[in-house]
Design a protein around this motif. Structure first.
Motif, PDB file in Angstrom:
ATOM      1  N   SER A 278     -11.457  -3.452  -0.439  1.00 27.61           N
ATOM      2  CA  SER A 278     -12.340  -2.032  -0.052  1.00 27.61           C
ATOM      3  C   SER A 278     -11.871  -1.594   1.328  1.00 27.61           C
ATOM      4  CB  SER A 278     -13.852  -2.430   0.227  1.00 27.61           C
ATOM      5  OG  SER A 278     -13.902  -3.435   1.405  1.00 27.61           O
ATOM      6  N   LYS A 279     -10.982  -2.130   2.091  1.00 26.86           N
ATOM      7  CA  LYS A 279     -10.679  -1.572   3.367  1.00 26.86           C
ATOM      8  C   LYS A 279      -9.118  -1.518   3.513  1.00 26.86           C
ATOM      9  CE  LYS A 279     -11.796  -5.761   6.011  1.00 26.86           C
ATOM     10  NZ  LYS A 279     -12.476  -6.147   7.048  1.00 26.86           N
ATOM     11  N   VAL A 280      -8.319  -2.164   2.798  1.00 28.20           N
ATOM     12  CA  VAL A 280      -6.863  -2.458   3.324  1.00 28.20           C
ATOM     13  C   VAL A 280      -6.204  -1.226   3.187  1.00 28.20           C
ATOM     14  CG1 VAL A 280      -6.282  -3.097   0.990  1.00 28.20           C
ATOM     15  CG2 VAL A 280      -4.871  -3.819   2.978  1.00 28.20           C
ATOM     16  N   GLU A 281      -6.167  -0.370   2.251  1.00 31.83           N
ATOM     17  CA  GLU A 281      -5.671   0.909   2.091  1.00 31.83           C
ATOM     18  C   GLU A 281      -6.006   1.928   3.398  1.00 31.83           C
ATOM     19  OE1 GLU A 281      -4.695   1.520  -2.601  1.00 31.83           O
ATOM     20  OE2 GLU A 281      -6.537   2.501  -1.794  1.00 31.83           O
ATOM     21  N   GLY A 282      -7.079   1.866   3.738  1.00 34.10           N
ATOM     22  CA  GLY A 282      -7.534   2.544   4.914  1.00 34.10           C
ATOM     23  C   GLY A 282      -7.021   2.337   6.342  1.00 34.10           C
ATOM     24  N   LEU A 283      -6.990   0.802   6.428  1.00 38.65           N
ATOM     25  CA  LEU A 283      -6.155   0.395   7.712  1.00 38.65           C
ATOM     26  C   LEU A 283      -4.629   0.942   7.788  1.00 38.65           C
ATOM     27  CD1 LEU A 283      -7.720  -3.087   7.518  1.00 38.65           C
ATOM     28  CD2 LEU A 283      -8.079  -1.272   9.205  1.00 38.65           C
ATOM     29  N   PHE A 284      -3.937   1.110   6.810  1.00 39.71           N
ATOM     30  CA  PHE A 284      -2.581   1.485   7.071  1.00 39.71           C
ATOM     31  C   PHE A 284      -2.471   3.110   6.833  1.00 39.71           C
ATOM     32  CE2 PHE A 284      -2.203  -2.982   5.802  1.00 39.71           C
ATOM     33  CZ  PHE A 284      -1.210  -3.183   6.620  1.00 39.71           C
ATOM     34  N   ASP A 285      -3.471   3.908   7.366  1.00 41.36           N
ATOM     35  CA  ASP A 285      -3.386   5.325   7.429  1.00 41.36           C
ATOM     36  C   ASP A 285      -2.551   5.910   8.435  1.00 41.36           C
ATOM     37  OD1 ASP A 285      -4.951   4.839   9.458  1.00 41.36           O
ATOM     38  OD2 ASP A 285      -6.782   5.932   8.877  1.00 41.36           O
TER      39      ASP A 285
ATOM     40  N   THR B  63       0.669  -1.119  -0.068  1.00 42.07           N
ATOM     41  CA  THR B  63      -0.003   0.026  -0.047  1.00 42.07           C
ATOM     42  C   THR B  63       0.840   1.196   0.020  1.00 42.07           C
ATOM     43  OG1 THR B  63      -0.064  -0.089   2.411  1.00 42.07           O
ATOM     44  CG2 THR B  63      -2.233  -1.199   1.070  1.00 42.07           C
ATOM     45  N   ALA B  64       1.958   1.202   0.685  1.00 40.73           N
ATOM     46  CA  ALA B  64       2.827   2.422   0.605  1.00 40.73           C
ATOM     47  C   ALA B  64       3.491   2.587  -0.462  1.00 40.73           C
ATOM     48  CB  ALA B  64       3.849   2.155   1.711  1.00 40.73           C
ATOM     49  N   TRP B  65       4.112   1.508  -1.173  1.00 41.54           N
ATOM     50  CA  TRP B  65       4.695   1.725  -2.617  1.00 41.54           C
ATOM     51  C   TRP B  65       3.751   1.885  -3.496  1.00 41.54           C
ATOM     52  CZ3 TRP B  65       9.955  -0.754  -3.866  1.00 41.54           C
ATOM     53  CH2 TRP B  65      10.724  -0.526  -2.880  1.00 41.54           C
ATOM     54  N   ASN B  66       2.560   1.613  -3.467  1.00 42.09           N
ATOM     55  CA  ASN B  66       1.649   2.075  -4.814  1.00 42.09           C
ATOM     56  C   ASN B  66       1.534   3.570  -4.474  1.00 42.09           C
ATOM     57  OD1 ASN B  66      -0.550   1.214  -6.395  1.00 42.09           O
ATOM     58  ND2 ASN B  66      -1.840   2.330  -4.857  1.00 42.09           N
ATOM     59  N   ARG B  67       1.120   3.676  -3.353  1.00 44.21           N
ATOM     60  CA  ARG B  67       0.897   5.303  -3.124  1.00 44.21           C
ATOM     61  C   ARG B  67       2.144   6.128  -3.607  1.00 44.21           C
ATOM     62  NH1 ARG B  67      -1.704   7.932   2.138  1.00 44.21           N
ATOM     63  NH2 ARG B  67      -2.156  10.166   1.337  1.00 44.21           N
ATOM     64  N   MET B  68       3.418   5.766  -3.693  1.00 42.95           N
ATOM     65  CA  MET B  68       4.640   6.281  -4.080  1.00 42.95           C
ATOM     66  C   MET B  68       4.783   5.912  -5.682  1.00 42.95           C
ATOM     67  SD  MET B  68       7.369   6.328  -0.877  1.00 42.95           S
ATOM     68  CE  MET B  68       7.106   4.381  -0.509  1.00 42.95           C
ATOM     69  N   TYR B  69       4.658   4.935  -5.723  1.00 46.67           N
ATOM     70  CA  TYR B  69       5.249   4.406  -7.151  1.00 46.67           C
ATOM     71  C   TYR B  69       4.127   4.041  -8.103  1.00 46.67           C
ATOM     72  CZ  TYR B  69       9.461   4.358  -4.204  1.00 46.67           C
ATOM     73  OH  TYR B  69      10.327   4.611  -3.256  1.00 46.67           O
ATOM     74  N   GLY B  70       2.979   3.479  -7.681  1.00 43.88           N
ATOM     75  CA  GLY B  70       1.979   3.131  -8.446  1.00 43.88           C
ATOM     76  C   GLY B  70       2.243   1.663  -9.005  1.00 43.88           C
ATOM     77  N   LEU B  71       1.983   0.573  -8.067  1.00 43.20           N
ATOM     78  CA  LEU B  71       1.943  -0.664  -8.361  1.00 43.20           C
ATOM     79  C   LEU B  71       0.869  -1.301  -8.748  1.00 43.20           C
ATOM     80  CD1 LEU B  71       4.016  -1.852  -5.345  1.00 43.20           C
ATOM     81  CD2 LEU B  71       4.918  -1.007  -7.305  1.00 43.20           C
ATOM     82  N   TYR B  72      -0.416  -0.704  -8.556  1.00 41.87           N
ATOM     83  CA  TYR B  72      -1.663  -1.080  -9.175  1.00 41.87           C
ATOM     84  C   TYR B  72      -2.618  -0.269  -9.532  1.00 41.87           C
ATOM     85  CZ  TYR B  72      -2.909  -0.803  -3.955  1.00 41.87           C
ATOM     86  OH  TYR B  72      -3.020  -0.398  -2.920  1.00 41.87           O
ATOM     87  N   THR B  73      -3.694  -0.208 -10.197  1.00 53.19           N
ATOM     88  CA  THR B  73      -4.598   0.599 -10.640  1.00 53.19           C
ATOM     89  C   THR B  73      -5.808   0.717  -9.753  1.00 53.19           C
ATOM     90  OG1 THR B  73      -4.066   0.225 -13.020  1.00 53.19           O
ATOM     91  CG2 THR B  73      -6.155   1.437 -12.576  1.00 53.19           C
TER      92      THR B  73
ATOM     93  N   LEU C  47      -7.468  -8.172   8.962  1.00 56.06           N
ATOM     94  CA  LEU C  47      -6.979  -8.623   7.752  1.00 56.06           C
ATOM     95  C   LEU C  47      -6.325 -10.159   8.083  1.00 56.06           C
ATOM     96  CD1 LEU C  47      -4.470  -5.912   6.473  1.00 56.06           C
ATOM     97  CD2 LEU C  47      -7.052  -6.279   5.646  1.00 56.06           C
ATOM     98  N   PRO C  48      -6.427 -11.138   6.810  1.00 54.07           N
ATOM     99  CA  PRO C  48      -5.802 -12.374   7.239  1.00 54.07           C
ATOM    100  C   PRO C  48      -4.138 -12.354   7.286  1.00 54.07           C
ATOM    101  CG  PRO C  48      -6.390 -12.259   5.032  1.00 54.07           C
ATOM    102  CD  PRO C  48      -6.962 -10.823   5.811  1.00 54.07           C
TER     103      PRO C  48
END
Length: 406
Positions: free
Chosen positions: A283-290, A261-271, A302-303
Motif C-alpha cells: 500500500s505504500k511502496v510505490e509512493g516512497l519511490f516518488d 516500481t520504476a520498470w512497472n511504471r514503464m513496462y507493466g510488470l504487475y497489475t 521498508l524491510p
C-alpha cells in the motif's frame, strides 16, 4: 538523506541498464550553439551555483577525494534544458555544468554520469556536498568542461525518473552535452568534439550506453566519444536482479523495490502492487519511490530483505524472467557488447559487496569478444562507495593519458 554519499552507500549499486540499437529512437538534432529551435539540448535557464578558487576546490574535496590534481578554480552553473522522457515526449532536465578558470578558449569535455539516486535533490546540480558535485569540481579543476546531468525526473527536471530507461538516459546525457556547449559558447569558449565519458555504479553502464550512442547511433552531429571510463557498474543486469531477489546483496529489498516500481511504471510488470509486494508494504511502496523521499526515509519504511518485501511468486519471476521483463532485461545485459573505437578502462573494487567484481569482468569479456582494446583496473579492497573515491583520480590520469595519445 542529506548527501549523495549516504545515497551512494545505500542505493548506488541498484541496477542499471545496457543498450541496444532497437531500443533507442534517434535523439533529436542539436540546436546550434548560436541559437535555434527548441530542440533537445536547448537551454531553458542558467543559474550560477558556485565560483571557487583552486584552493577552495581543494578544500571542498579534502577528506573525500584526492585534491592533489586540482590546478584551477572553477565556475559551476545549474542549467535546465530540453530533452525527452522514456516515452520520447518533450520534457526538461537539469544538470551541473562546470567550467575551469584556466583562460583556455577550447576545452576538453567530461560527461559525468551519476549512480542511483532516489531523492531528486541529491544530485550534482542541487546538493553541493554530493559526491557527484565534488567529482564534477575535480574534473573541471584539471582544465576540463564538465557536464553532469541529473537524468530525467531528478534535480529540477519535470516528471518522474524513468530509472534504467536507455532512451531517456541517452537523451538526458547527450542533450546535456549540447546545453553545456551552448553555455560555453555564451562564455566565449568552445567544447572539443571528443567527449571523455565516465560514471559510477548506474553511471557505469550509462557510460557505455552514451559512448555507444555517440559512436554508432549518430546521437549527435557534433560530439564523438574520446575515452570511456566506467566505474563499479552492474553490467549484467539479469544477474544483479536475481542476486537481489536471493538476498545476496545488502539491502536487497530496497534495491529491487526501486527497480521494480520504476520498470512497472514503464513496462507493466504487475497489475497491482499486491501482485509483487507483501502486505502492508504493497500500500505504500510505490509512493516512497516518488523522488521526494530520502533514502533514510525509504529504509525506515521498508524491510531490507527481498524475502520480507516481495511475494515469493514475484521473486521467482525476477529469478527466471519471462515476457516483457525478459525482453527488457536482455539488452540491458549487453551494454559492453560492442566495439568502441576509443580507449576504455573499466574500474572496479574487489571489495565491492553491492556490485560484485564479476560485473567488471563480464564487461571486459564482452569487449574482448568484439576485439575492443580495453583495460580492467582493480582499485583495491574497497566497498562500493569507497571504490569511486579510489577510481576518480585514476580516471583523471587515464583521461590525461588518452588526451595526449589521441
Amino acid at each position: 538523506m542529506t548527501s549523495q554519499r549516504t545515497n551512494v552507500r545505500i542505493l548506488a549499486g541498484a541496477a542499471f541498464l545496457g543498450s541496444v540499437s532497437a531500443l533507442l529512437a534517434p535523439v533529436s538534432a542539436a540546436a546550434a550553439p548560436h541559437g535555434g529551435p527548441a530542440q533537445g539540448g536547448a537551454v531553458v535557464s542558467v543559474e550560477q551555483a558556485a565560483d571557487l578558487t583552486a584552493e577552495e576546490v581543494a578544500g571542498e574535496l579534502r577528506g573525500e577525494f584526492d585534491s592533489s590534481q586540482v590546478r584551477y578554480g572553477v565556475t559551476a552553473y545549474r542549467v535546465t534544458y530540453r530533452t525527452t522522457d522514456s516515452a520520447g515526449a518533450p520534457t526538461t532536465a537539469s544538470q551541473l555544468v562546470v567550467l575551469p578558470k584556466n583562460g583556455a578558449r577550447r576545452l576538453s569535455t567530461v560527461s559525468w554520469l551519476h549512480g542511483t539516486t532516489v531523492y531528486r535533490k541529491d544530485v550534482a546540480s542541487e546538493n553541493p556536498k554530493s559526491d557527484d558535485r565534488l567529482v564534477a569540481l575535480l574534473f573541471a579543476s584539471t582544465g576540463r568542461a564538465v557536464s553532469a546531468p541529473d537524468y530525467v525526473g531528478l534535480g529540477s527536471g519535470e516528471g518522474f525518473h524513468p530509472y534504467g530507461d536507455p532512451r531517456a538516459t541517452v537523451a538526458a546525457s547527450v542533450d546535456g552535452l549540447r546545453a553545456a556547449r551552448t553555455l560555453a559558447h555564451r562564455n566565449g569558449r568552445e567544447l572539443k568534439r571528443k567527449v571523455q565519458v565516465s560514471g559510477f555504479s548506474q553511471g557505469g553502464p550509462a557510460t557505455m550506453l552514451v559512448g555507444r550512442a555517440l559512436q554508432q547511433q549518430g546521437a549527435d552531429r557534433y560530439f564523438r566519444p574520446g575515452a570511456l571510463a566506467p566505474v563499479s557498474g552492474p553490467y549484467d543486469l539479469s544477474a544483479f536482479e536475481a542476486a537481489a531477489a536471493d538476498d545476496k546483496i545488502a539491502k536487497s529489498g530496497i534495491y529491487l523495490a526501486y527497480f521494480v516500481t520504476a520498470w512497472n511504471r514503464m513496462y507493466g510488470l504487475y497489475t497491482s502492487p499486491g501482485d509483487a509486494f507483501r502486505s502492508p508494504y504493497d500500500s505504500k511502496v510505490e509512493g516512497l519511490f516518488d523522488g521526494y523521499h530520502t533514502a533514510e526515509q525509504i529504509v525506515g519504511e521498508l524491510p531490507a530483505a527481498s524475502k520480507d518485501l516481495f511475494t515469493e511468486d514475484f521473486l521467482n519471476k525476477i529469478r527466471k524472467p519471462e515476457g516483457v521483463l525478459k525482453d527488457r532485461l536482455r539488452p540491458m545485459d549487453n551494454t559492453c557488447d560492442w566495439r568502441p573505437n576509443v580507449p576504455v578502462e573499466i574500474f572496479h573494487g574487489r571489495g565491492d559487496q553491492d556490485v560484485d567484481f564479476s560485473h567488471a569482468a563480464y564487461c571486459a569479456d564482452q569487449l574482448t569478444r568484439n576485439g575492443a582494446a580495453h583495460r580492467l583496473t582493480d582499485v583495491g579492497d574497497y566497498d562500493h562507495s569507497a571504490s569511486v573515491r579510489q577510481a576518480v583520480p585514476r580516471v583523471v590520469r587515464f583521461f590525461d593519458e588518452t588526451a595526449k595519445t589521441g
